[in-house]
Scaffold this motif. Structure first.
Motif, PDB file in Angstrom:
ATOM      1  N   ARG A 161      49.715  61.679 -41.765  1.00 35.25           N
ATOM      2  CA  ARG A 161      49.556  61.015 -40.942  1.00 35.25           C
ATOM      3  C   ARG A 161      50.611  59.780 -41.197  1.00 35.25           C
ATOM      4  O   ARG A 161      50.935  59.489 -42.699  1.00 35.25           O
ATOM      5  CB  ARG A 161      48.017  59.988 -41.174  1.00 35.25           C
ATOM      6  CG  ARG A 161      47.009  60.472 -40.888  1.00 35.25           C
ATOM      7  CD  ARG A 161      45.816  60.151 -41.385  1.00 35.25           C
ATOM      8  NE  ARG A 161      45.814  59.979 -43.039  1.00 35.25           N
ATOM      9  CZ  ARG A 161      45.841  59.042 -43.783  1.00 35.25           C
ATOM     10  NH1 ARG A 161      45.582  57.563 -42.785  1.00 35.25           N
ATOM     11  NH2 ARG A 161      45.707  59.130 -44.905  1.00 35.25           N
TER      12      ARG A 161
ATOM     13  N   PRO B  68      42.687  69.774 -49.977  1.00 37.02           N
ATOM     14  CA  PRO B  68      43.333  68.297 -49.544  1.00 37.02           C
ATOM     15  C   PRO B  68      43.946  67.446 -51.083  1.00 37.02           C
ATOM     16  O   PRO B  68      43.101  68.041 -51.877  1.00 37.02           O
ATOM     17  CB  PRO B  68      41.641  67.855 -49.186  1.00 37.02           C
ATOM     18  CG  PRO B  68      40.748  69.104 -49.482  1.00 37.02           C
ATOM     19  CD  PRO B  68      41.158  69.919 -50.384  1.00 37.02           C
TER      20      PRO B  68
ATOM     21  N   ASN C 237      49.157  68.436 -44.038  1.00 31.92           N
ATOM     22  CA  ASN C 237      48.189  67.872 -43.166  1.00 31.92           C
ATOM     23  C   ASN C 237      48.833  66.763 -43.421  1.00 31.92           C
ATOM     24  O   ASN C 237      49.084  65.962 -44.790  1.00 31.92           O
ATOM     25  CB  ASN C 237      46.535  67.780 -42.882  1.00 31.92           C
ATOM     26  CG  ASN C 237      46.634  68.952 -42.809  1.00 31.92           C
ATOM     27  OD1 ASN C 237      46.467  69.309 -42.269  1.00 31.92           O
ATOM     28  ND2 ASN C 237      45.109  69.796 -43.172  1.00 31.92           N
TER      29      ASN C 237
ATOM     30  N   ASP D  18      48.045  63.900 -46.629  1.00 30.29           N
ATOM     31  CA  ASP D  18      46.248  64.639 -46.968  1.00 30.29           C
ATOM     32  C   ASP D  18      46.346  65.554 -46.906  1.00 30.29           C
ATOM     33  O   ASP D  18      44.968  66.443 -47.616  1.00 30.29           O
ATOM     34  CB  ASP D  18      45.847  64.795 -45.572  1.00 30.29           C
ATOM     35  CG  ASP D  18      45.965  62.884 -44.771  1.00 30.29           C
ATOM     36  OD1 ASP D  18      45.446  61.965 -45.726  1.00 30.29           O
ATOM     37  OD2 ASP D  18      46.221  62.497 -43.679  1.00 30.29           O
TER      38      ASP D  18
ATOM     39  N   ARG E  71      48.980  66.045 -38.280  1.00 29.17           N
ATOM     40  CA  ARG E  71      48.566  66.641 -38.704  1.00 29.17           C
ATOM     41  C   ARG E  71      47.069  66.800 -39.575  1.00 29.17           C
ATOM     42  O   ARG E  71      46.843  66.241 -40.374  1.00 29.17           O
ATOM     43  CB  ARG E  71      49.409  67.798 -39.086  1.00 29.17           C
ATOM     44  CG  ARG E  71      49.083  69.038 -38.853  1.00 29.17           C
ATOM     45  CD  ARG E  71      49.417  70.159 -39.626  1.00 29.17           C
ATOM     46  NE  ARG E  71      49.225  71.657 -39.383  1.00 29.17           N
ATOM     47  CZ  ARG E  71      48.238  71.919 -39.984  1.00 29.17           C
ATOM     48  NH1 ARG E  71      47.097  71.844 -39.936  1.00 29.17           N
ATOM     49  NH2 ARG E  71      48.162  73.925 -39.147  1.00 29.17           N
ATOM     50  N   GLN E  72      46.029  67.478 -38.625  1.00 25.67           N
ATOM     51  CA  GLN E  72      44.754  67.625 -39.751  1.00 25.67           C
ATOM     52  C   GLN E  72      44.681  69.446 -38.834  1.00 25.67           C
ATOM     53  O   GLN E  72      44.700  69.819 -38.420  1.00 25.67           O
ATOM     54  CB  GLN E  72      44.176  66.861 -39.288  1.00 25.67           C
ATOM     55  CG  GLN E  72      43.802  66.413 -37.986  1.00 25.67           C
ATOM     56  CD  GLN E  72      43.173  64.911 -37.827  1.00 25.67           C
ATOM     57  OE1 GLN E  72      42.995  64.397 -38.179  1.00 25.67           O
ATOM     58  NE2 GLN E  72      42.596  64.894 -36.465  1.00 25.67           N
TER      59      GLN E  72
END
Lengths: 212, 212
Positions: A101, A184, A99, A85, A163-164
């Protein structure tokens, strides 16, 4: 809740763990390919391949002759789906991160023999790539089905990591004159490219025009 | 040329194989994460992780405590980098496919002990995510280096597969009134998101503003 086994419980970065089945489903449903880990001649092999989900079962497929699928049936497998991400830019090299998923599913794969379940699994794999597509294309022939192995993997043993957010730097580094934040990464559809052999007068159907 | 070993020679879809080292380098250099396959307690585990390339060596890193890295050193590994470029929509379910570029690298991983090579490897991993970043951030401290394992994997044994272009349908299916073609998938950068704790007056540097 996801089950807890030694290989699904995180030892580090525990705050990244998600434990709801809904989180697992969300990561899987948002993806289009997985990376399938199998043993071939005692060594790991990681194969990018399509998948589909029906309830608590993941379906995979391949040619009946594929050594990777024979490997999948002869040992445990691990299926990983990852969404990247963004890139996390910290003030120190050490705290750079991404970042993401991701979901990891472990277990023995089962060869699907039942003709109905085989078709359902193949449909789920096609629909994962292009929802709405299965009902408008020619279904598999008997010969095509005979050439295809369908595998099923239970979602019983799985872990999800997310993680974000911004970087986490050492407290004393926040004063450094270094830009920090997140770049991003975005995934989008380009304009559909018609097959050069497409017959005239066939428009792009609505289910292939939406944006993800 | 890439070496040919039993596990790097394609048995099916041979036309997708690329055999130049330049093709391998191009797939690796265009990526940001790989999927690392290792053996842990005799079962495959597939971990998404960063990587970097220097010449004919791939570098990976992780916490010294990670069981996945212990697994990587105790057995062969497989590193796969995949770019999903589009969904290939055929007139039959069977001929659905994806356009992609992928590289698979096999071999034993070596733990990097030399301090200079360790730093070079870590630099390559950071630069893979954000070229230009290493020279502007705080370098790793002695303590951070001690907490990090760096692995090296030779690119000696590797295969590259590329699929591009329109679907390939059975000849008799081309007359079906079904749209066929490719839906390209595009990856792009979103606008940089500054860390909420970023000190005022620090602009986004040029190396983080370019588009990929």
């Amino acid at each position: 809740m996801l089950s807890t086994t030694p290989r699904t419980v995180l030892n580090r970065s525990k705050q990244r763990a998600r434990t709801d089945r809904a989180d697992l489903h969300a990561v899987l449903d948002a993806g289009m390919i997985c990376h399938l880990g199998v043993l071939v001649d005692g060594a790991p092999m990681v194969i990018p391949t399509g998948y589909g989900r029906i309830g608590e079962t993941l379906y995979l497929h391949g040619s009946t002759g594929a050594s990777s699928l024979r490997g999948a049936l002869a040992s445990q497998v691990c299926v990983t789906v990852t969404h990247l991400d963004g890139i996390v830019l910290a003030r120190s090299a050490f705290h750079h991160s991404v970042n993401y998923r991701s979901a990891m599913i472990y277990g023995p794969a089962r060869e699907v023999e039942d003709p109905g379940e085989r078709l359902d699994g193949l449909r789920a794999i096609t629909e994962q790539l292009a929802p709405g597509q299965w009902d408008v294309v020619r279904p598999p022939s008997r010969k095509e089905l005979a050439a295809t192995t369908v595998l099923a993997l239970s979602l019983e043993e799985a872990s999800v990591k997310v993680r974000q957010g911004p970087p986490v730097d050492d407290e004393e580094d926040y004063d450094l004159p270094v830009w920090a934040g997140v770049r991003p990464l975005l995934v989008s559809w380009g304009a559909p490219e018609p097959d050069p052999r497409l017959a005239p007068g066939i428009p792009v159907p609505a289910h292939l025009s939406h944006t993800p």
